[in-house]
Design a protein around this motif. Structure first.
Motif, short mmCIF file in Angstrom:
data_model
loop_
_atom_site.label_atom_id
_atom_site.label_comp_id
_atom_site.label_asym_id
_atom_site.label_seq_id
_atom_site.Cartn_x
_atom_site.Cartn_y
_atom_site.Cartn_z
N TYR A 32 43.05 38.41 47.58
CA TYR A 32 41.85 38.88 46.90
C TYR A 32 41.39 40.18 47.58
O TYR A 32 41.36 40.25 48.81
CB TYR A 32 40.72 37.84 46.99
CG TYR A 32 41.08 36.52 46.34
CD1 TYR A 32 40.67 36.22 45.05
CD2 TYR A 32 41.85 35.58 47.03
CE1 TYR A 32 41.02 35.02 44.45
CE2 TYR A 32 42.21 34.38 46.43
CZ TYR A 32 41.79 34.10 45.14
OH TYR A 32 42.14 32.92 44.55
N VAL A 86 44.05 39.45 43.04
CA VAL A 86 42.81 39.32 42.29
C VAL A 86 41.83 40.36 42.83
O VAL A 86 41.48 40.34 44.02
CB VAL A 86 42.20 37.91 42.43
CG1 VAL A 86 40.87 37.83 41.66
CG2 VAL A 86 43.17 36.85 41.91
N GLU A 89 41.78 30.55 40.79
CA GLU A 89 41.39 31.83 41.37
C GLU A 89 39.91 32.12 41.12
O GLU A 89 39.21 32.61 42.02
CB GLU A 89 42.26 32.95 40.80
CG GLU A 89 43.70 32.90 41.30
CD GLU A 89 44.64 33.81 40.53
OE1 GLU A 89 45.71 34.14 41.07
OE2 GLU A 89 44.33 34.15 39.36
N VAL A 121 36.93 32.71 43.92
CA VAL A 121 36.00 33.85 43.92
C VAL A 121 34.57 33.35 43.97
O VAL A 121 33.74 33.85 44.73
CB VAL A 121 36.23 34.74 42.68
CG1 VAL A 121 35.12 35.79 42.57
CG2 VAL A 121 37.59 35.41 42.74
#
Length: 266
Positions: free
Chosen positions: A62, A91, A143, A147
């Motif tokens: 990320y 991501v 995912e 987050v």
């Protein structure tokens, strides 16, 4: 989970510190990139990896785009031209005001995994309010959950449609500034009446904090809570009448409209 940041400002520091203190990610699994070595020192002091070279972020699961909106295009261009083969599964988490998911994907040159979020500076003290735009494929459910957990570590989160995020900037992203002005003005008035400055700030800030907590925890309409303070022929109703006479509500509403209009035109 390996987390990277492009930009070493206050929001990056708040988010990184939050995930570490919450035990979500270890300091050694966080890498912060910034062009300023001095900006990176506070991250190094917490045990995070730092670098002035964006290549150091390759391999992060990320990456938070934590730079000002006007810098975003250049960052995305660099990622597209130099690292396109290494970021297909990354991501990207954008906290840049007014920058859409579609814009980021277009500049990266492929259907990238992008989650757009509008946090605010109270995240620095674990009391942030972050609004996360709903995400579809190719961002997976797992995912998106990861987050969300990152921003849960620095306060509260809400999930909304992306087309609401520019309005969110006005009500939560930028609004701490309005509250700071209110606290300062309240303290100025108290100082004029003889209360010491440091005491005035404490009284004003705690009153704002307590008032917000009453809204969140009682479930009562703000007007009901206001009426509870306004006794007949009392001091508070006179103060409220003066606020209304000076356009207090309209000033707030107009300021927020300006804020949203600016976000819509970035």
């Amino acid at each position: 989970m390996k987390l990277g940041f492009i930009g070493g400002g206050n929001m990056a520091f708040a988010i990184a510190g939050g995930v570490i203190s919450g035990g979500l990610i270890c300091a050694e699994d966080i890498t912060v990139n910034d062009t300023s070595e001095s900006a990176l020192k506070k991250f190094e002091d917490l045990g995070m990896k730092t670098s002035c070279d964006i290549a150091s972020l390759m391999g992060c699961d990320y990456i938070v785009l934590a730079v000002k909106p006007f810098i975003i295009p250049a960052i995305l261009e660099k990622l597209r031209t130099e690292f396109s083969g290494q970021i297909k599964d990354t991501v990207f988490i954008s906290i840049a005001a007014g920058i859409s998911v579609s814009f980021i994907k277009e500049k990266l040159g492929f259907d990238a995994k992008v989650v757009r979020i509008m946090p605010n500076t109270p995240a620095l003290v674990g009391a942030g309010m972050s609004v996360i735009a709903k995400s579809d494929f190719p961002v997976t459910e797992a995912e998106f959950k990861n987050v969300t957990s990152i921003f849960d570590s620095v306060g509260k989160t809400e999930v909304m449609e992306e087309d609401m995020l520019n309005a969110v900037i006005a009500i939560s992203g930028s609004s701490p500034a309005y509250i700071f002005i209110l606290i300062e003005a309240m303290a100025d008035a108290a100082v004029r009446d003889g209360i010491p400055r440091d005491t005035a700030y404490r009284l004003a800030a705690q009153s704002v904090l307590g008032s917000a907590k009453m809204v969140l925890e009682t479930g009562k309409h703000p007007a009901q809570l206001k009426d509870m303070v306004c006794s007949p022929k009392g001091t508070t109703i006179d103060a409220v009448a003066e606020l209304e006479a000076n356009g207090f509500r309209n000033a707030v509403i107009s300021a927020m409209k300006k804020c949203t209009d600016k976000a819509n035109n970035i």
